[in-house]
Write a protein that holds these residues in place. Structure first.
Motif, short mmCIF file in Angstrom:
data_model
loop_
_atom_site.label_atom_id
_atom_site.label_comp_id
_atom_site.label_asym_id
_atom_site.label_seq_id
_atom_site.Cartn_x
_atom_site.Cartn_y
_atom_site.Cartn_z
N TYR A 161 0.88 -1.28 0.18
CA TYR A 161 -0.04 -0.01 -0.04
C TYR A 161 0.77 1.42 0.12
N TYR A 162 0.22 2.36 -0.96
CA TYR A 162 1.22 3.38 -0.89
C TYR A 162 0.67 4.78 -0.45
N ASP A 163 -0.59 4.44 0.23
CA ASP A 163 -1.21 5.83 0.84
C ASP A 163 -2.01 5.43 2.14
N ASP A 164 -2.68 6.15 2.94
CA ASP A 164 -3.27 5.68 3.94
C ASP A 164 -4.73 5.44 3.81
N THR A 165 -5.07 5.00 2.69
CA THR A 165 -6.52 4.82 2.48
C THR A 165 -6.88 3.58 3.26
N TYR A 166 -6.21 2.62 3.67
CA TYR A 166 -6.58 1.73 4.31
C TYR A 166 -5.18 1.39 5.44
N PRO A 167 -5.44 2.28 6.52
CA PRO A 167 -4.31 2.38 7.50
C PRO A 167 -3.91 1.12 8.42
N SER A 168 -4.93 0.52 8.74
CA SER A 168 -4.80 -0.82 9.59
C SER A 168 -4.57 -2.14 8.83
N VAL A 169 -4.14 -3.03 9.38
CA VAL A 169 -4.03 -4.36 8.65
C VAL A 169 -5.38 -4.92 8.39
N LYS A 170 -6.20 -4.60 9.55
CA LYS A 170 -7.75 -5.19 9.49
C LYS A 170 -8.42 -4.74 8.24
#
Length: 142
Positions: free
Chosen positions: A2-11
């Motif tokens: 992932y190269y951005d914080d669209t999905y910040p957590s592993v969950k």
């Protein structure tokens, strides 16, 4: 990766990946628009890989990245398991001009090569290379 914080957590990342897989794994097409994102994907035997960009991203460029990754891995893993006992170091110079299936087990056994190939193709979400011959050569040099 992932190269951005669209999905910040592993969950959140795992939920997103499951959603993509459930919507695309039975489809005959190779491109999908999902949740405002462009998804290009390819499967081979027991491996499923996708490249994702924004809805405005050119799907041909995303497809070029995906094809470069698969073709690079095919070339790097071409002789794995043959009767001559070739290893990566001896076979990187060999190329194939056709699609070769990539198996999950061979890929898991050679994760370092996968990570190096991804690093040569994309850096921080920016496409650097789409020629598998160049990627294979650069990975072999490293």
């Amino acid at each position: 990766q992932y190269y951005d914080d669209t999905y910040p957590s592993v969950k959140e990342q795992r939920a997103f990946e499951k959603n993509i897989f459930s919507k695309t794994h039975r489809s005959d097409s190779e491109i999908a628009l999902l949740d405002g994102l462009t998804v290009v994907y390819k499967s081979s035997i027991d491996l499923y890989c996708c490249v994702i960009g924004s809805a405005t991203q050119n799907e041909l460029m995303l497809t070029a990245v995906l094809n470069c990754l698969f073709d690079s891995l095919s070339q790097m893993l071409r002789y794995r398991g043959d009767t001559w006992g070739h290893t990566w170091g001896h076979t990187w110079g060999h190329t194939c001009g056709f699609w070769k299936n990539v198996e999950r087990r061979a890929l898991l056994d050679n994760m370092e090569g996968l990570f190096l190939a991804v690093d040569e193709i994309v850096d921080g979400g920016v496409i650097l290379e789409s020629d598998p011959q160049q990627v294979v050569h650069r990975v072999a040099v490293r």
